[in-house]
Design an enzyme around this catalytic site. Structure first.
Site, short mmCIF file in Angstrom:
data_model
loop_
_atom_site.label_atom_id
_atom_site.label_comp_id
_atom_site.label_asym_id
_atom_site.label_seq_id
_atom_site.Cartn_x
_atom_site.Cartn_y
_atom_site.Cartn_z
N SER A 1 0.78 -1.24 0.00
CA SER A 1 0.00 0.00 0.00
C SER A 1 0.81 1.29 0.00
O SER A 1 0.24 2.38 -0.11
CB SER A 1 -0.96 0.01 1.19
OG SER A 1 -2.08 -0.79 0.94
N LYS B 1 0.14 3.82 -2.70
CA LYS B 1 -0.84 4.91 -2.64
C LYS B 1 -0.19 6.28 -2.46
O LYS B 1 -0.84 7.31 -2.67
CB LYS B 1 -1.84 4.64 -1.51
CG LYS B 1 -2.67 3.37 -1.71
CD LYS B 1 -3.67 3.18 -0.59
CE LYS B 1 -4.57 1.97 -0.84
NZ LYS B 1 -3.95 0.72 -0.38
N SER C 1 -5.95 3.76 4.12
CA SER C 1 -5.44 2.83 3.10
C SER C 1 -6.55 2.16 2.29
O SER C 1 -6.45 0.99 1.91
CB SER C 1 -4.56 1.75 3.74
OG SER C 1 -3.64 1.23 2.81
N LYS D 1 3.37 6.55 5.11
CA LYS D 1 2.45 5.48 4.71
C LYS D 1 3.06 4.11 4.97
O LYS D 1 4.27 3.91 4.83
CB LYS D 1 2.12 5.61 3.21
CG LYS D 1 1.03 4.68 2.71
CD LYS D 1 -0.34 5.13 3.13
CE LYS D 1 -1.42 4.15 2.75
NZ LYS D 1 -1.43 2.92 3.59
#
Length: 410
Positions: free
Chosen positions: A64, A67, A120, A226
């Site tokens: 993720s 992203k 997320s 993140k």
């Protein structure tokens, strides 16, 4: 007696042997973190200097942290962040972590960015990609161009906006550090990834979003950004933290457990803050040569900085083409380039060398100092005459008062 002598001689031999063969590797590695993650890198956010690296060019699955790219692209696109984005059936049915968008549900692009970067949401990532380019595949093409052109990430390839597993979706720790450094220069991006909690008012899901990056609030100075996980990628994490003037970005890929991931990031950031300082190596604009090493009549619009191991004094040189080089035990790298300026501008820069850089820039916009206009000179003269007259009047009044007081005293 002889036995004692033999023991002393033996000890002296051992000590001498150790001195003759010092363990340089142990000294060089002193203080460096020992990590569980398969790939890792630590860089300075301002200069991009690499402070620690391990398997930084090894190809890994991103999960993720993909992203990060989706988010910064959306923020830098031509789309209005207040635009309503309609959730498609494909977005509604995305696997993995979601913010539980319903088919046909409308949310602003602004809200979806929070839902994607904080919570997320894979559904939010797909909705954003479809809104900007019509499909995930088209958006992935944009992602691949973007990371090369904007961040110089040349060993990364994306096929979807969320980071869901795909054998053709990969990156490296080095590339993710470059991407994160670029993204964190965007004020909105920086705000979102640094937000800990946010109320969420979805069509069928009303809650408080909690940022999945657990470094926030648990590590002093954390500013973003993140985390991610899939079975193929293991645990991944990109984190930025700032203390004083020094801001660091760490990247970890393929960590075996969540616990190991956050322990590794703590070690990585601790290492950076304990061993390095940010130093200004060139002030903005003043055209003073650096110890006679740079071409005359050179300047820069902004100060130049270098990350230096604590206790070291960097060696600064300037190449004939005005590139400022910094040499420390980390190696030699460029801190930026100077620009040529005219001799008149150089003279002005020297004259104003000790004042604020913004004032210097204003002064340097003029090639030569301008004489005051005739009207300005007249105004100055009138003010000066008026001031002199006022001072004379005050003096006369004081003299008369003194005479009157002396006359009364007799």
């Amino acid at each position: 007696m002889y036995k004692r002598i033999h023991i002393v001689v033996l000890l002296l031999c051992i000590i001498s042997f150790g001195a003759a063969f010092p363990v340089y590797a142990a000294e060089e590695d002193q203080g460096k973190p020992i990590l569980s993650s398969d790939s890792a890198i630590l860089i300075d956010a301002k200069t991009g200097t690499v402070l620690f690296a391990h398997n930084e060019e090894k190809q890994q699955f991103p999960a993720s942290i993909t992203k990060i790219v989706t988010g910064i692209i959306a923020m830098e696109s031509d789309q209005d962040l207040s635009s309503l984005v309609t959730t498609s059936k494909e977005a509604r049915n995305e696997e993995g972590t979601r913010i539980y968008l319903e088919e046909g549900e409308q949310q602003t692009l602004f809200n979806l960015l929070y839902g994607m970067l904080m919570n997320s949401g894979n559904d939010a990532a797909t909705a954003i990609a479809e809104f900007i380019d019509g499909s995930k595949a088209k958006f992935a093409e944009r992602m691949n161009r973007f990371v090369v052109e904007k961040a110089g990430a040349t060993h990364t390839h994306f096929v979807n906006p969320s980071g869901l597993p795909d054998p053709e979706q990969y990156t490296t720790a080095m590339d993710m550090a470059k991407i994160a450094r670029y993204a964190m220069q965007n004020r909105l991006f920086r705000t979102i990834v640094g937000t800990k909690t946010l109320p969420w008012n979805g069509q069928t899901w009303k809650t408080t979003l909690v940022n999945h990056n657990e470094m926030l609030g648990n590590y002093e100075g954390t500013t973003g950004i993140k985390n991610g996980y899939t079975g193929d990628s293991g645990f991944t994490l990109v984190t930025s933290a700032k203390r004083g003037d020094l801001e660091l970005i760490g990247v970890l890929l393929k960590s075996p457990t969540k616990s190991a991931l956050y322990k590794d990031m703590t070690k990585l950031l601790d290492y950076g803050f304990q061993h390095f300082d940010l130093q200004q190596v060139r002030a903005a604009n003043p055209a003073y040569p650096l110890a006679g090493t740079e071409p005359e009549n050179s300047a820069t619009d902004e100060p130049l900085y270098a990350v230096v191991p604590k206790g070291e004094t960097p060696v600064i040189t300037v190449t004939p083409d005005r590139e400022v080089k910094v040499l420390t035990s980390l190696g030699e790298y460029s801190a930026g380039k100077l620009k040529p300026i005219s001799p008149n501008m150089a003279a002005i820069a020297r004259q104003y060398g000790d004042i604020d850089a913004s004032v210097q820039r204003a002064v340097l916009k003029e090639d030569v100092p301008k004489e005051p206009s005739a009207s300005t000179k007249v105004k100055i003269f009138i003010v000066w005459v008026g001031l002199m007259a006022y001072l004379c009047l005050i003096a006369v009044i004081r003299v008369r008062r003194n005479r009157i007081q002396r006359g009364r005293s007799f």
